[in-house]
Scaffold this motif. Structure first.
Motif, mmCIF file in Angstrom:
data_model
loop_
_atom_site.group_PDB
_atom_site.id
_atom_site.type_symbol
_atom_site.label_atom_id
_atom_site.label_comp_id
_atom_site.label_asym_id
_atom_site.label_seq_id
_atom_site.Cartn_x
_atom_site.Cartn_y
_atom_site.Cartn_z
ATOM 1 N N HIS A 7 -0.052 2.206 4.095
ATOM 2 C CA HIS A 7 -1.216 2.005 4.391
ATOM 3 C C HIS A 7 -1.378 1.706 6.082
ATOM 4 N N PRO A 8 -2.127 2.651 6.594
ATOM 5 C CA PRO A 8 -1.731 2.321 8.197
ATOM 6 C C PRO A 8 -2.541 1.437 8.846
ATOM 7 N N ARG A 9 -3.458 0.757 8.086
ATOM 8 C CA ARG A 9 -4.274 -0.199 8.759
ATOM 9 C C ARG A 9 -4.395 -1.496 7.999
ATOM 10 N N ALA A 10 -3.289 -1.728 7.193
ATOM 11 C CA ALA A 10 -3.372 -3.259 6.557
ATOM 12 C C ALA A 10 -1.936 -3.463 5.673
ATOM 13 N N SER A 11 -1.500 -4.711 5.781
ATOM 14 C CA SER A 11 -0.508 -5.068 5.071
ATOM 15 C C SER A 11 -0.938 -5.314 3.641
ATOM 16 N N GLU A 12 -0.318 -5.432 2.787
ATOM 17 C CA GLU A 12 -0.676 -5.518 1.026
ATOM 18 C C GLU A 12 0.248 -6.558 0.523
ATOM 19 N N ILE A 13 -0.261 -7.362 -0.247
ATOM 20 C CA ILE A 13 0.309 -8.529 -1.033
ATOM 21 C C ILE A 13 0.070 -8.170 -2.418
ATOM 22 N N LEU A 14 1.135 -7.825 -3.230
ATOM 23 C CA LEU A 14 1.211 -7.375 -4.686
ATOM 24 C C LEU A 14 1.267 -8.602 -5.587
ATOM 25 N N HIS A 15 0.374 -8.838 -6.655
ATOM 26 C CA HIS A 15 0.610 -9.700 -7.821
ATOM 27 C C HIS A 15 0.699 -9.241 -8.995
ATOM 28 N N VAL A 16 1.943 -9.207 -9.698
ATOM 29 C CA VAL A 16 1.993 -8.825 -10.956
ATOM 30 C C VAL A 16 1.392 -9.687 -12.151
ATOM 31 N N GLN A 17 0.617 -9.080 -12.818
ATOM 32 C CA GLN A 17 -0.061 -9.696 -13.772
ATOM 33 C C GLN A 17 0.747 -9.514 -15.220
ATOM 34 N N ASN A 18 1.047 -8.329 -15.740
ATOM 35 C CA ASN A 18 1.676 -8.151 -16.742
ATOM 36 C C ASN A 18 2.810 -7.050 -16.242
ATOM 37 N N GLY A 19 3.955 -7.069 -17.239
ATOM 38 C CA GLY A 19 4.759 -5.944 -17.121
ATOM 39 C C GLY A 19 6.129 -6.307 -15.981
ATOM 40 N N THR A 20 6.902 -5.305 -15.832
ATOM 41 C CA THR A 20 8.026 -5.611 -15.215
ATOM 42 C C THR A 20 8.244 -4.299 -13.927
ATOM 43 N N LEU A 21 7.981 -4.705 -12.611
ATOM 44 C CA LEU A 21 8.030 -3.579 -11.851
ATOM 45 C C LEU A 21 9.272 -3.740 -10.919
ATOM 46 N N TYR A 22 9.701 -2.455 -10.420
ATOM 47 C CA TYR A 22 10.731 -2.523 -9.498
ATOM 48 C C TYR A 22 9.817 -1.995 -8.128
ATOM 49 N N VAL A 23 10.157 -2.717 -6.984
ATOM 50 C CA VAL A 23 9.225 -2.523 -6.010
ATOM 51 C C VAL A 23 10.200 -2.474 -4.857
ATOM 52 N N GLY A 24 9.452 -2.185 -3.476
ATOM 53 C CA GLY A 24 10.252 -2.138 -2.308
ATOM 54 C C GLY A 24 9.517 -1.419 -1.270
ATOM 55 N N PHE A 25 9.987 -1.728 -0.026
ATOM 56 C CA PHE A 25 9.622 -0.797 1.243
ATOM 57 C C PHE A 25 10.992 -0.837 2.206
ATOM 58 N N ALA A 26 10.881 0.256 3.110
ATOM 59 C CA ALA A 26 11.628 0.575 4.048
ATOM 60 C C ALA A 26 11.319 0.244 5.315
ATOM 61 N N ASP A 27 12.265 -0.437 6.236
ATOM 62 C CA ASP A 27 11.488 -0.625 7.647
ATOM 63 C C ASP A 27 11.899 0.536 8.426
ATOM 64 N N SER A 28 11.467 0.192 9.816
ATOM 65 C CA SER A 28 11.733 1.331 10.745
ATOM 66 C C SER A 28 13.266 1.354 11.176
ATOM 67 N N ASN A 29 14.253 0.712 10.757
ATOM 68 C CA ASN A 29 15.632 0.778 10.500
ATOM 69 C C ASN A 29 16.106 1.466 9.341
ATOM 70 N N ASN A 30 15.439 1.821 8.329
ATOM 71 C CA ASN A 30 15.700 2.485 7.303
ATOM 72 C C ASN A 30 16.455 1.590 6.347
ATOM 73 N N THR A 31 16.186 0.208 6.612
ATOM 74 C CA THR A 31 16.433 -0.836 5.668
ATOM 75 C C THR A 31 15.722 -0.699 4.529
ATOM 76 N N LEU A 32 16.300 -0.855 3.265
ATOM 77 C CA LEU A 32 15.361 -1.292 2.160
ATOM 78 C C LEU A 32 15.266 -2.382 1.609
ATOM 79 N N PHE A 33 14.008 -3.225 1.431
ATOM 80 C CA PHE A 33 13.800 -4.352 0.753
ATOM 81 C C PHE A 33 13.460 -4.217 -0.698
ATOM 82 N N SER A 34 13.937 -4.463 -1.552
ATOM 83 C CA SER A 34 13.464 -4.205 -2.915
ATOM 84 C C SER A 34 14.013 -5.039 -3.723
ATOM 85 N N THR A 35 13.148 -5.389 -4.877
ATOM 86 C CA THR A 35 13.312 -6.363 -5.768
ATOM 87 C C THR A 35 12.710 -5.972 -7.342
#
Length: 221
Positions: free
Chosen positions: A113-141
């Protein structure tokens, strides 16, 4: 005299920095309900605004995000993100919201999303999520109902339903129009195709594999 010039330069620099860091303009009015009426509307920030004396509570109310979406598609997911067309009251307020439905195994593919940060709230289920920064470091959980995860502005991110049941999450954005760039589509599915040779070299693929991917993404439009 030099101190005056320095102070002026500092003020201009600070002003420029504040302008550069503002993704959505700060509203100068209480609200600006989007409207398509060119006769009575006032043009503000990309949209026409309804006369504020004609605004009603319905302009600031949206109903329907409780309804599950159809996830019977290639990705096994569906994103219902609001816009000023569906929810005119959010115009110029610098916020947005979307509901994401996932079938088991469904994916919200890598995107930005080029114009916004995002905050995700899980209501139901189990999600594997993550993002990669400019150093190609993956932050996932792995997220469970009630969990939150934030995706910084511009970072490539994704979500996958790793559970055996449908999943639902709600995404909040710091812009009324965060934008959406699907990474795979931007690489292999552009309306004027990128020549396959540089893509083959960049992704360490055979040229024929790239051509096959381009055909698949074009046929999926």
């Amino acid at each position: 005299m030099k101190s005056v010039h320095f102070l002026s330069a500092f003020v201009l620099l600070a002003l420029a920095s504040s302008i550069a860091s503002a993704y959505d303009p700060t509203p100068l009015q209480d609200f600006c309900v989007a409207i398509n009426d060119t006769e009575t509307g006032i043009f503000v920030n990309g949209n026409l605004c309804k006369d504020p004396t004609l605004a009603t509570v319905d302009d600031f109310t949206y109903r329907g995000l409780n309804i599950p979406a159809d996830t019977n598609n290639q990705l096994g997911s569906y994103v219902n993100r609001l816009s000023v067309d569906t929810f005119p009251g959010i115009n110029t307020l610098g916020i947005n919201l979307g509901r994401i439905d996932y079938a088991p195994g469904g994916v919200n593919p890598p995107h930005t999303h080029p114009r916004a940060s995002e905050i995700l709230h899980v209501q139901n289920g189990t999600l594997y999520v993550g993002f990669a920064d400019s150093n190609n470091t993956l932050f996932s959980t792995i997220l469970y109902p009630g969990d939150l995860f934030v995706f910084p502005l511009g970072m490539v991110h994704f979500q996958v339903n790793i559970g055996k049941t449908d999943a639902v999450a709600f995404a909040s954005f710091g812009s009324q129009d965060p934008g959406f760039v699907n990474v795979a589509n931007a690489v292999f599915g552009t309306n004027r195709l990128i020549k396959p040779e540089p893509l083959a070299r960049a992704f360490m693929l055979d040229v024929n594999v790239v051509k096959d991917l381009q055909e698949k993404f074009l046929s999926s439009d």
